[in-house]
Design an enzyme around this catalytic site. Structure first.
Site, PDB file in Angstrom:
ATOM      1  N   ARG A 142       7.727  -4.353   9.731  1.00  0.00           N
ATOM      2  CA  ARG A 142       6.446  -5.042   9.567  1.00  0.00           C
ATOM      3  C   ARG A 142       5.811  -5.387  10.914  1.00  0.00           C
ATOM      4  NH1 ARG A 142       6.827  -7.457   3.933  1.00  0.00           N
ATOM      5  NH2 ARG A 142       4.892  -8.559   4.263  1.00  0.00           N
ATOM      6  N   TYR A 145       2.247  -4.412  12.323  1.00  0.00           N
ATOM      7  CA  TYR A 145       1.130  -5.188  11.765  1.00  0.00           C
ATOM      8  C   TYR A 145       1.199  -6.635  12.257  1.00  0.00           C
ATOM      9  CZ  TYR A 145      -1.883  -7.112   8.016  1.00  0.00           C
ATOM     10  OH  TYR A 145      -2.873  -7.749   7.288  1.00  0.00           O
ATOM     11  N   SER A 189      -1.540  -5.347  -7.665  1.00  0.00           N
ATOM     12  CA  SER A 189      -1.939  -4.050  -8.234  1.00  0.00           C
ATOM     13  C   SER A 189      -0.753  -3.372  -8.933  1.00  0.00           C
ATOM     14  CB  SER A 189      -2.542  -3.145  -7.154  1.00  0.00           C
ATOM     15  OG  SER A 189      -1.810  -3.242  -5.960  1.00  0.00           O
ATOM     16  N   GLY A 207      13.118 -11.915  -6.968  1.00  0.00           N
ATOM     17  CA  GLY A 207      11.832 -12.307  -7.553  1.00  0.00           C
ATOM     18  C   GLY A 207      11.541 -13.790  -7.370  1.00  0.00           C
ATOM     19  N   GLN A 209      11.038 -15.053  -4.372  1.00  0.00           N
ATOM     20  CA  GLN A 209      10.151 -15.228  -3.211  1.00  0.00           C
ATOM     21  C   GLN A 209       8.750 -15.599  -3.708  1.00  0.00           C
ATOM     22  OE1 GLN A 209      11.266 -12.328  -4.411  1.00  0.00           O
ATOM     23  NE2 GLN A 209      10.155 -10.546  -3.655  1.00  0.00           N
ATOM     24  N   THR A 210       8.041 -16.362  -2.895  1.00  0.00           N
ATOM     25  CA  THR A 210       6.733 -16.852  -3.354  1.00  0.00           C
ATOM     26  C   THR A 210       5.585 -16.306  -2.503  1.00  0.00           C
ATOM     27  OG1 THR A 210       6.688 -18.806  -1.926  1.00  0.00           O
ATOM     28  CG2 THR A 210       7.771 -19.044  -4.080  1.00  0.00           C
ATOM     29  N   ASP A 273      11.050  -9.154   4.258  1.00  0.00           N
ATOM     30  CA  ASP A 273      10.116  -9.690   3.261  1.00  0.00           C
ATOM     31  C   ASP A 273      10.125 -11.222   3.328  1.00  0.00           C
ATOM     32  OD1 ASP A 273       8.754  -8.250   0.726  1.00  0.00           O
ATOM     33  OD2 ASP A 273       9.338 -10.287   0.166  1.00  0.00           O
ATOM     34  N   PRO A 274       8.982 -11.864   3.652  1.00  0.00           N
ATOM     35  CA  PRO A 274       8.999 -13.326   3.759  1.00  0.00           C
ATOM     36  C   PRO A 274       9.424 -13.989   2.449  1.00  0.00           C
ATOM     37  CG  PRO A 274       7.003 -12.435   4.737  1.00  0.00           C
ATOM     38  CD  PRO A 274       7.674 -11.298   4.015  1.00  0.00           C
ATOM     39  N   ARG A 277       5.653 -18.381   1.019  1.00  0.00           N
ATOM     40  CA  ARG A 277       4.383 -18.382   1.746  1.00  0.00           C
ATOM     41  C   ARG A 277       3.348 -19.169   0.958  1.00  0.00           C
ATOM     42  NH1 ARG A 277       2.207 -12.752   2.716  1.00  0.00           N
ATOM     43  NH2 ARG A 277       3.577 -12.579   4.503  1.00  0.00           N
TER      44      ARG A 277
HETATM   45  P1  NAD Z   1      -8.162  -2.327   3.176  1.00  0.00           P
HETATM   46  O1  NAD Z   1      -7.084  -1.388   3.593  1.00  0.00           O
HETATM   47  O2  NAD Z   1      -8.743  -2.190   1.818  1.00  0.00           O
HETATM   48  O3  NAD Z   1      -9.358  -2.330   4.219  1.00  0.00           O
HETATM   49  C1  NAD Z   1      -9.205  -2.015   5.568  1.00  0.00           C
HETATM   50  C2  NAD Z   1     -10.319  -1.069   5.946  1.00  0.00           C
HETATM   51  O4  NAD Z   1     -10.226  -0.755   7.341  1.00  0.00           O
HETATM   52  C3  NAD Z   1     -10.243   0.265   5.198  1.00  0.00           C
HETATM   53  O5  NAD Z   1     -11.509   0.590   4.700  1.00  0.00           O
HETATM   54  C4  NAD Z   1      -9.775   1.258   6.257  1.00  0.00           C
HETATM   55  O6  NAD Z   1     -10.201   2.560   6.006  1.00  0.00           O
HETATM   56  C5  NAD Z   1     -10.368   0.647   7.511  1.00  0.00           C
HETATM   57  N1  NAD Z   1      -9.664   0.999   8.759  1.00  0.00           N
HETATM   58  C6  NAD Z   1      -8.330   0.989   8.983  1.00  0.00           C
HETATM   59  N2  NAD Z   1      -8.069   1.336  10.261  1.00  0.00           N
HETATM   60  C7  NAD Z   1      -9.283   1.577  10.848  1.00  0.00           C
HETATM   61  C8  NAD Z   1      -9.681   1.983  12.151  1.00  0.00           C
HETATM   62  N3  NAD Z   1      -8.778   2.221  13.123  1.00  0.00           N
HETATM   63  N4  NAD Z   1     -11.013   2.142  12.397  1.00  0.00           N
HETATM   64  C9  NAD Z   1     -11.927   1.910  11.428  1.00  0.00           C
HETATM   65  N5  NAD Z   1     -11.613   1.551  10.176  1.00  0.00           N
HETATM   66  C10 NAD Z   1     -10.297   1.377   9.891  1.00  0.00           C
HETATM   67  O7  NAD Z   1      -7.548  -3.794   3.386  1.00  0.00           O
HETATM   68  P2  NAD Z   1      -8.152  -5.218   3.012  1.00  0.00           P
HETATM   69  O8  NAD Z   1      -7.200  -5.843   2.078  1.00  0.00           O
HETATM   70  O9  NAD Z   1      -9.586  -5.101   2.638  1.00  0.00           O
HETATM   71  O10 NAD Z   1      -8.026  -5.963   4.414  1.00  0.00           O
HETATM   72  C11 NAD Z   1      -9.122  -6.158   5.295  1.00  0.00           C
HETATM   73  C12 NAD Z   1      -8.667  -6.992   6.480  1.00  0.00           C
HETATM   74  O11 NAD Z   1      -8.165  -8.251   6.029  1.00  0.00           O
HETATM   75  C13 NAD Z   1      -7.551  -6.336   7.286  1.00  0.00           C
HETATM   76  O12 NAD Z   1      -7.790  -6.566   8.654  1.00  0.00           O
HETATM   77  C14 NAD Z   1      -6.314  -7.083   6.848  1.00  0.00           C
HETATM   78  O13 NAD Z   1      -5.336  -7.125   7.867  1.00  0.00           O
HETATM   79  C15 NAD Z   1      -6.874  -8.466   6.560  1.00  0.00           C
HETATM   80  N6  NAD Z   1      -6.027  -9.179   5.578  1.00  0.00           N
HETATM   81  C16 NAD Z   1      -6.012  -8.799   4.264  1.00  0.00           C
HETATM   82  C17 NAD Z   1      -5.181  -9.470   3.370  1.00  0.00           C
HETATM   83  C18 NAD Z   1      -5.121  -9.116   1.912  1.00  0.00           C
HETATM   84  O14 NAD Z   1      -4.405  -9.781   1.151  1.00  0.00           O
HETATM   85  N7  NAD Z   1      -5.845  -8.131   1.438  1.00  0.00           N
HETATM   86  C19 NAD Z   1      -4.360 -10.513   3.839  1.00  0.00           C
HETATM   87  C20 NAD Z   1      -4.398 -10.842   5.187  1.00  0.00           C
HETATM   88  C21 NAD Z   1      -5.242 -10.174   6.058  1.00  0.00           C
HETATM   89  N1  UDP Z   2       6.724  -7.130  -4.638  1.00  0.00           N
HETATM   90  C1  UDP Z   2       7.454  -6.953  -5.815  1.00  0.00           C
HETATM   91  N2  UDP Z   2       7.215  -5.846  -6.547  1.00  0.00           N
HETATM   92  C2  UDP Z   2       6.274  -4.917  -6.227  1.00  0.00           C
HETATM   93  C3  UDP Z   2       5.516  -5.103  -5.039  1.00  0.00           C
HETATM   94  C4  UDP Z   2       5.783  -6.222  -4.257  1.00  0.00           C
HETATM   95  O1  UDP Z   2       8.306  -7.770  -6.160  1.00  0.00           O
HETATM   96  O2  UDP Z   2       6.115  -3.937  -6.969  1.00  0.00           O
HETATM   97  C5  UDP Z   2       6.955  -8.342  -3.833  1.00  0.00           C
HETATM   98  C6  UDP Z   2       7.203  -8.094  -2.332  1.00  0.00           C
HETATM   99  O3  UDP Z   2       8.561  -7.848  -2.092  1.00  0.00           O
HETATM  100  C7  UDP Z   2       6.722  -9.407  -1.744  1.00  0.00           C
HETATM  101  C8  UDP Z   2       5.596  -9.853  -2.669  1.00  0.00           C
HETATM  102  O4  UDP Z   2       5.773  -9.113  -3.864  1.00  0.00           O
HETATM  103  O5  UDP Z   2       7.750 -10.361  -1.774  1.00  0.00           O
HETATM  104  C9  UDP Z   2       4.200  -9.592  -2.114  1.00  0.00           C
HETATM  105  O6  UDP Z   2       4.151  -8.238  -1.682  1.00  0.00           O
HETATM  106  P1  UDP Z   2       2.809  -7.554  -1.148  1.00  0.00           P
HETATM  107  O7  UDP Z   2       3.186  -6.219  -0.606  1.00  0.00           O
HETATM  108  O8  UDP Z   2       1.758  -7.627  -2.186  1.00  0.00           O
HETATM  109  O9  UDP Z   2       2.315  -8.526   0.021  1.00  0.00           O
HETATM  110  P2  UDP Z   2       3.022  -9.145   1.312  1.00  0.00           P
HETATM  111  O10 UDP Z   2       4.510  -8.912   1.255  1.00  0.00           O
HETATM  112  O11 UDP Z   2       2.383  -8.459   2.462  1.00  0.00           O
HETATM  113  O12 UDP Z   2       2.694 -10.586   1.207  1.00  0.00           O
END
Ligand code: NAD
Ligand code: UDP
Length: 313
Positions: A142, A145, A189, A207, A209-210, A273-274, A277
């Site tokens: 991880r 990222y 999803s 399961g 984890q929060t 895996d955290p 949270r």
């Molecule tokens: P997403 O993957 O749907 O959107 C990211 C977008 O960035 C995509 O359209 C992708 O094509 C584009 N992208 C990736 N790399 C690129 C690059 N090098 N140049 C130009 N475009 C690029 O994800 P999201 O869930 O919409 O997340 C958006 C932002 O929010 C991200 O920065 C993510 O780290 C941050 N974020 C999201 C969540 C979440 O739960 N969805 C949580 C924490 C932070």
């Molecule tokens: N997770 C799960 N089943 C799945 C997908 C994810 O139990 O099919 C768990 C995963 O291990 C994590 C939590 O759900 O503990 C959230 O995962 P996700 O990838 O959505 O987000 P993130 O770990 O980045 O918070």
């Protein structure tokens, strides 16, 4: 007053909702995306709008445009996608931030960074507030990222201190809603799709984890409020829903909402895996008068309806 606003990652899940909101507020929007995880389908309905412009570009390379504000969202967000090409993920976080900060510096534009709860890693304190420095493995799967996003925050604060760039850093916690990718392996999803298909629901590890889940419209409201704060408000500010669920609870809730007959099965827990949270949103409440308003059940139902409309389930 109407502004010209750049949204990097505007073709993604959160970015497309943000573009929609900014256009509806009367702004001109440049949506920039390399379409790694984003899709034109997410913004197709905006393409004919006179205030909307689409640019295919990778933020690892410099980009210049006359803009008043930048929302820097470009970056793959799900573990499956950010681990697909980890070096490119770090480049996107680091070089992408340098390029966008350079643009903001030249234009004297305000720039908001979509940081993440992942900067807290596997946290030792609970709930997490912004003063916590985190517990991140620097060499794990991880890390591309987590450390990329941490370095991006460093860059934002150095441009603020050294170059007076107006910065806004928000730490986003798990967000969900329509336009999430069905195949990106995220828990909301995955569980909804499995429930709709009557397949086994894949619980990773015990399961217990929060996570805390924020509906996308609430998050967008928080992002816009943060962008509109006075110059001395830099963040970081947590944005997320403090209601905490175990993955087992989430699975049962989704089974209930979909009326599914799916059963829970146990799968291996991914590395690092955290365990827990949950955001402390005191700062967001104080500085932005913000807190989530969409109940998790309501948000999940809207997300279920969205996934039902997808053809290829
Ligand atoms: P997403 O993957 O749907 O959107 C990211 C977008 O960035 C995509 O359209 C992708 O094509 C584009 N992208 C990736 N790399 C690129 C690059 N090098 N140049 C130009 N475009 C690029 O994800 P999201 O869930 O919409 O997340 C958006 C932002 O929010 C991200 O920065 C993510 O780290 C941050 N974020 C999201 C969540 C979440 O739960 N969805 C949580 C924490 C932070
Ligand atoms: N997770 C799960 N089943 C799945 C997908 C994810 O139990 O099919 C768990 C995963 O291990 C994590 C939590 O759900 O503990 C959230 O995962 P996700 O990838 O959505 O987000 P993130 O770990 O980045 O918070």
């Amino acid at each position: 007053m109407s502004k010209t606003i750049l949204v990097t990652g505007g073709g993604g899940f959160i970015g497309s909702h943000l573009c929609e909101r900014l256009i509806n507020d009367g702004n001109d929007v440049i949506c920039l995306d390399n379409f790694f995880t984003g899709s034109k389908n997410n913004i197709r309905h905006l393409l004919s709008h006179p205030g909307f412009e689409l640019v295919r570009h990778d933020i690892c390379h410099p980009y210049f445009a006359e803009v008043d504000a930048v929302y820097n969202l470009a970056c793959p967000a799900s573990p499956v996608h950010y681990q697909y090409n980890p070096v490119h993920t770090t480049k996107t976080c680091v070089m992408g931030s340098i390029n966008m900060l350079g643009l903001a510096k030249r234009r004297r534009a305000t720039i908001l960074q979509a940081s993440t709860s992942e900067v807290y890693g596997d946290p030792n304190i609970h709930p997490q507030d912004e003063s916590y420095w985190g517990n991140v493995n620097p060499i794990g799967k991880r890390s591309c990222y987590d450390e990329g996003k941490r370095c991006a925050e460093t860059l934002f604060f150095d441009y603020y201190r050294e170059n007076n760039v107006r910065i806004k850093v928000v730490r986003i916690f798990n967000t969900y809603g329509p336009r999430m990718l069905p195949n990106d392996g995220r828990v909301v999803s995955n569980f909804i799709i499995q429930a709709l298909k009557g397949e086994d629901i894949t619980i990773y590890g015990s399961g217990d984890q929060t996570r805390s889940f924020c509906y996308v419209s609430d998050l967008i409201d928080g992002l816009v409020r943060m962008m509109n704060t006075p110059d001395d408000v830099t963040g970081p500010v947590n944005l997320g829903n403090p209601e905490e669920y175990t993955m087992n609870q989430l699975a049962h809730l989704i089974i209930e909402l979909t009326g599914s007959k799916s059963k829970l099965i146990t799968c291996p827990l991914p590395q690092d895996d955290p365990v827990r949270r949950k955001p402390d949103i005191t700062q967001a409440r104080k500085l932005l008068s913000w807190e989530p308003s969409v109940k998790v059940k309501d948000g999940l139902m809207k997300t279920v309806e969205y996934f039902k409309t997808l053809e290829k389930l």
